[in-house]
Design an enzyme around this catalytic site. Structure first.
Site, PDB file in Angstrom:
ATOM      1  N   ARG A 118       0.811  -1.239   0.000  1.00 37.95           N
ATOM      2  CA  ARG A 118       0.000   0.000   0.000  1.00 37.95           C
ATOM      3  C   ARG A 118       0.833   1.272   0.000  1.00 37.95           C
ATOM      4  O   ARG A 118       0.363   2.333   0.378  1.00 37.95           O
ATOM      5  CB  ARG A 118      -0.977   0.043   1.173  1.00 37.95           C
ATOM      6  CG  ARG A 118      -1.944  -1.115   1.185  1.00 37.95           C
ATOM      7  CD  ARG A 118      -3.091  -0.885   2.142  1.00 37.95           C
ATOM      8  NE  ARG A 118      -3.921  -2.060   2.199  1.00 37.95           N
ATOM      9  CZ  ARG A 118      -3.684  -3.086   3.015  1.00 37.95           C
ATOM     10  NH1 ARG A 118      -2.652  -3.053   3.838  1.00 37.95           N
ATOM     11  NH2 ARG A 118      -4.483  -4.118   3.011  1.00 37.95           N
ATOM     12  N   LYS A 140       1.882  11.716 -10.885  1.00 39.63           N
ATOM     13  CA  LYS A 140       1.068  10.767 -11.667  1.00 39.63           C
ATOM     14  C   LYS A 140       1.939   9.554 -11.975  1.00 39.63           C
ATOM     15  O   LYS A 140       3.053   9.698 -12.505  1.00 39.63           O
ATOM     16  CB  LYS A 140       0.620  11.393 -12.987  1.00 39.63           C
ATOM     17  CG  LYS A 140      -0.577  12.311 -12.861  1.00 39.63           C
ATOM     18  CD  LYS A 140      -1.089  12.670 -14.253  1.00 39.63           C
ATOM     19  CE  LYS A 140      -2.238  13.630 -14.204  1.00 39.63           C
ATOM     20  NZ  LYS A 140      -2.673  14.026 -15.564  1.00 39.63           N
ATOM     21  N   GLU A 182       7.460  19.902 -24.459  1.00 37.23           N
ATOM     22  CA  GLU A 182       6.801  20.137 -23.163  1.00 37.23           C
ATOM     23  C   GLU A 182       7.321  21.437 -22.535  1.00 37.23           C
ATOM     24  O   GLU A 182       6.571  22.163 -21.888  1.00 37.23           O
ATOM     25  CB  GLU A 182       7.016  18.955 -22.208  1.00 37.23           C
ATOM     26  CG  GLU A 182       6.530  17.604 -22.714  1.00 37.23           C
ATOM     27  CD  GLU A 182       5.007  17.379 -22.602  1.00 37.23           C
ATOM     28  OE1 GLU A 182       4.274  18.287 -22.147  1.00 37.23           O
ATOM     29  OE2 GLU A 182       4.558  16.277 -22.995  1.00 37.23           O
ATOM     30  N   LYS A 224       5.097  23.521 -12.910  1.00 32.26           N
ATOM     31  CA  LYS A 224       4.330  22.299 -12.669  1.00 32.26           C
ATOM     32  C   LYS A 224       3.977  22.192 -11.180  1.00 32.26           C
ATOM     33  O   LYS A 224       2.851  21.848 -10.816  1.00 32.26           O
ATOM     34  CB  LYS A 224       5.075  21.056 -13.153  1.00 32.26           C
ATOM     35  CG  LYS A 224       4.192  19.818 -12.999  1.00 32.26           C
ATOM     36  CD  LYS A 224       4.421  18.743 -14.027  1.00 32.26           C
ATOM     37  CE  LYS A 224       3.360  17.643 -13.871  1.00 32.26           C
ATOM     38  NZ  LYS A 224       3.647  16.441 -14.639  1.00 32.26           N
ATOM     39  N   GLU A 234      -6.223  16.901 -10.585  1.00 34.61           N
ATOM     40  CA  GLU A 234      -6.705  17.351 -11.897  1.00 34.61           C
ATOM     41  C   GLU A 234      -8.226  17.492 -11.983  1.00 34.61           C
ATOM     42  O   GLU A 234      -8.878  16.923 -12.851  1.00 34.61           O
ATOM     43  CB  GLU A 234      -6.182  16.428 -13.011  1.00 34.61           C
ATOM     44  CG  GLU A 234      -6.228  17.120 -14.376  1.00 34.61           C
ATOM     45  CD  GLU A 234      -5.484  16.364 -15.477  1.00 34.61           C
ATOM     46  OE1 GLU A 234      -4.374  15.893 -15.238  1.00 34.61           O
ATOM     47  OE2 GLU A 234      -6.060  16.268 -16.566  1.00 34.61           O
ATOM     48  N   ARG A 238      -5.120  21.970 -13.206  1.00 37.02           N
ATOM     49  CA  ARG A 238      -4.052  21.064 -13.678  1.00 37.02           C
ATOM     50  C   ARG A 238      -4.271  20.689 -15.145  1.00 37.02           C
ATOM     51  O   ARG A 238      -3.327  20.363 -15.869  1.00 37.02           O
ATOM     52  CB  ARG A 238      -3.972  19.817 -12.783  1.00 37.02           C
ATOM     53  CG  ARG A 238      -2.790  18.923 -13.145  1.00 37.02           C
ATOM     54  CD  ARG A 238      -2.502  17.834 -12.124  1.00 37.02           C
ATOM     55  NE  ARG A 238      -1.343  17.064 -12.548  1.00 37.02           N
ATOM     56  CZ  ARG A 238      -0.658  16.234 -11.785  1.00 37.02           C
ATOM     57  NH1 ARG A 238      -0.994  16.051 -10.525  1.00 37.02           N
ATOM     58  NH2 ARG A 238       0.384  15.576 -12.270  1.00 37.02           N
ATOM     59  N   ASN A 242      -2.342  20.013 -20.162  1.00 35.27           N
ATOM     60  CA  ASN A 242      -2.667  19.169 -21.319  1.00 35.27           C
ATOM     61  C   ASN A 242      -2.767  19.943 -22.630  1.00 35.27           C
ATOM     62  O   ASN A 242      -3.303  19.423 -23.608  1.00 35.27           O
ATOM     63  CB  ASN A 242      -3.987  18.433 -21.071  1.00 35.27           C
ATOM     64  CG  ASN A 242      -3.871  17.448 -19.929  1.00 35.27           C
ATOM     65  OD1 ASN A 242      -2.883  16.730 -19.840  1.00 35.27           O
ATOM     66  ND2 ASN A 242      -4.846  17.427 -19.044  1.00 35.27           N
ATOM     67  N   HIS A 245      -2.454  18.145 -25.938  1.00 37.16           N
ATOM     68  CA  HIS A 245      -2.430  16.710 -25.650  1.00 37.16           C
ATOM     69  C   HIS A 245      -3.654  15.953 -26.172  1.00 37.16           C
ATOM     70  O   HIS A 245      -3.543  14.761 -26.459  1.00 37.16           O
ATOM     71  CB  HIS A 245      -2.255  16.463 -24.149  1.00 37.16           C
ATOM     72  CG  HIS A 245      -0.833  16.602 -23.691  1.00 37.16           C
ATOM     73  ND1 HIS A 245      -0.137  17.785 -23.789  1.00 37.16           N
ATOM     74  CD2 HIS A 245       0.042  15.706 -23.151  1.00 37.16           C
ATOM     75  CE1 HIS A 245       1.093  17.605 -23.314  1.00 37.16           C
ATOM     76  NE2 HIS A 245       1.223  16.350 -22.927  1.00 37.16           N
ATOM     77  N   HIS A 249      -2.634  13.132 -28.431  1.00 38.85           N
ATOM     78  CA  HIS A 249      -2.871  11.698 -28.195  1.00 38.85           C
ATOM     79  C   HIS A 249      -3.501  11.059 -29.432  1.00 38.85           C
ATOM     80  O   HIS A 249      -3.196   9.907 -29.769  1.00 38.85           O
ATOM     81  CB  HIS A 249      -3.790  11.497 -26.980  1.00 38.85           C
ATOM     82  CG  HIS A 249      -3.095  11.788 -25.682  1.00 38.85           C
ATOM     83  ND1 HIS A 249      -3.752  12.247 -24.565  1.00 38.85           N
ATOM     84  CD2 HIS A 249      -1.788  11.678 -25.326  1.00 38.85           C
ATOM     85  CE1 HIS A 249      -2.877  12.425 -23.582  1.00 38.85           C
ATOM     86  NE2 HIS A 249      -1.677  12.082 -24.023  1.00 38.85           N
ATOM     87  N   HIS A 262       6.009  11.077 -28.027  1.00 38.11           N
ATOM     88  CA  HIS A 262       4.948  11.844 -27.373  1.00 38.11           C
ATOM     89  C   HIS A 262       5.120  13.360 -27.590  1.00 38.11           C
ATOM     90  O   HIS A 262       4.179  14.055 -27.993  1.00 38.11           O
ATOM     91  CB  HIS A 262       4.941  11.498 -25.880  1.00 38.11           C
ATOM     92  CG  HIS A 262       4.017  12.337 -25.072  1.00 38.11           C
ATOM     93  ND1 HIS A 262       2.649  12.188 -25.131  1.00 38.11           N
ATOM     94  CD2 HIS A 262       4.258  13.355 -24.200  1.00 38.11           C
ATOM     95  CE1 HIS A 262       2.085  13.081 -24.323  1.00 38.11           C
ATOM     96  NE2 HIS A 262       3.042  13.794 -23.743  1.00 38.11           N
TER      97      HIS A 262
END
Ligand SMILES: NC(=O)c1ccc[n+]([C@@H]2O[C@H](COP(=O)([O-])OP(=O)(O)OC[C@H]3O[C@@H](n4cnc5c(N)ncnc54)[C@H](O)[C@@H]3O)[C@@H](O)[C@H]2O)c1
Ligand SMILES: [Zn+2]
Length: 360
Positions: A118, A140, A182, A224, A234, A238, A242, A245, A249, A262
């Site tokens: 955990r 993340k 980025e 960030k 998010e 946040r 993106n 993105h 994507h 990416h």
């Protein structure tokens, strides 16, 4: 600035950014609370940087898990192997995982750390520009499902991030450029002074001069951190991270995750988002051209070849995780260094914006 602090409610951690950090014992020791350490790396990064890292860890009993290189290995199978190593070697809850590598190694190590018993402490040692400015910061973590990227994951913050600028010397040019996509993004969403700095220092940044790299990486990490501090999970702001993105994507998927890195897809996607805002009269032609030009200066693609299907891209965008209604949620420029999150654009307007970025 060579240290940035991230403060997400009950957890605070440092990001160190400088040359020659990997072998520095003192960057790790405050965060290692037992003799047990697992380093996760991949077969490309291992010969380059593992010896240096091990020299900083000679007070501990270190196991090393080496994964094959590639996004395809950010998988259930690799995750399971990491957990099995931890169990077989009787790692306790106070053991530490250290991720040495790019975003793939960082994401899977962070997820293993979040899940094992955990949650056990982990430290990020990012070795790509993208990992230094983006994936190692903000908590993340994820692995891919065979049908969808990053579908299984957790928000789980590291104890520390140690970004050694020397690692960027061995990074292939294409990977460096992808990371720059980025970096440019941070200027566009939050900090126009950063954008101007990137315009003014193209040659020094592309030749990887340490002071310049340190300046831009620290600035990206501060942005960030500031954004993540306001909205760790998010639910709102946040989302601005993106920019480019949702389009990106779709571009990555259309290229079967093989044609584009990416960051390259994000560059093309950002150009599409800017085309949408320009067509709408929201931003000037001058701003639009300046942004396209900067991506090109950093050797990033700004067009997609015209054999890609606009409808297929739109179909992918309709299924984006960020959509809250049947409309597509997008991050769109408002003015220099500022963006908004909106779902007001019609499919026709989005289609036109994409079409304007297709080229023979
Ligand atoms: N967690 C997040 O917030 C977040 C954000 C952005 C991206 N990501 C994830 O990050 C991953 C992409 O990360 P990436 O761009 O770092 O890719 P990557 O980890 O695949 O690294 C790119 C390539 O560079 C090699 N490499 C790494 N460091 C090197 C070095 N110093 N010298 C030479 N080669 C080196 C790697 O072996 C790999 O071949 C994706 O899985 C993406 O989903 C996560
Ligand atoms: Zn990204």
């Amino acid at each position: 600035m060579n240290q940035v602090t991230v403060d997400v409610g009950c957890h605070r951690y440092p990001i160190h950014i400088d040359s020659g950090l990997i072998a520095g014992k003192n960057y790790y020791s405050p965060f290692i609370h037992s003799s047990q350490v697992l380093v996760v790396t991949n077969e490309t990064v291992k010969p380059l940087y593992l010896p240096k890292l091990l020299s900083a860890l000679n007070d501990y009993q270190v196991d090393v898990f080496t994964m094959p290189d590639g996004e395809a290995f950010k998988s259930f199978e690799t995750f399971q192997s990491i957990i099995e190593l931890l169990i077989d070697n009787q790692f306790r809850r106070n053991a530490t995982i250290i991720a040495l590598g790019g975003g793939v190694v960082g994401d899977i190590s962070g997820f293993a750390a979040a899940c094992y018993q955990r949650g056990i402490p982990f430290i990020q040692v990012p070795t790509t520009l993208l990992a230094m400015v983006d994936s190692s910061v903000g908590g993340k973590t994820a692995i891919n499902h065979p049908r969808a990227k990053n579908m299984i994951g957790a928000f789980y913050q590291p104890e520390a991030v140690i970004a050694d600028l020397d690692c960027l010397k061995t990074l292939p040019a294409r990977e460096f450029a992808a990371g720059m996509a980025e970096v440019i993004k941070y200027g566009l969403i939050y900090d126009f002074a950063l954008f101007q700095y990137l315009e003014a220092n193209i040659d020094s940044i592309k030749s990887k001069q340490s002071e310049h790299l340190q300046t831009i990486i620290a600035q990206c990490c501060s942005i960030k951190a500031e954004v993540v501090q306001q909205d760790e999970k998010e639910k709102g702001i946040r989302g601005i991270l993106n920019l480019g993105h949702t389009f990106g994507h779709a571009v990555e998927k259309a290229g079967n995750y093989q044609r584009f890195l990416h960051g390259e897809a994000v560059a093309i996607g950002t150009c599409m988002a800017f085309a949408l805002a320009k067509n709408d009269g929201q931003i000037s032609n001058e701003y639009f051209n300046r942004v396209i030009d900067l991506f090109q200066q950093y050797d990033l693609p700004t067009f997609l070849s015209d054999d890609y299907s606009v409808d297929a891209l739109i179909e992918t965008m309709k299924h984006d995780k960020k959509n809250k209604t049947e409309n597509i949620t997008l991050i769109i420029p408002l003015s220099e260094g500022a963006v908004e999150i909106t779902e007001r654009y019609s499919l026709d307007a989005i289609r036109n914006a994409i079409s304007s970025r297709l080229k023979k």
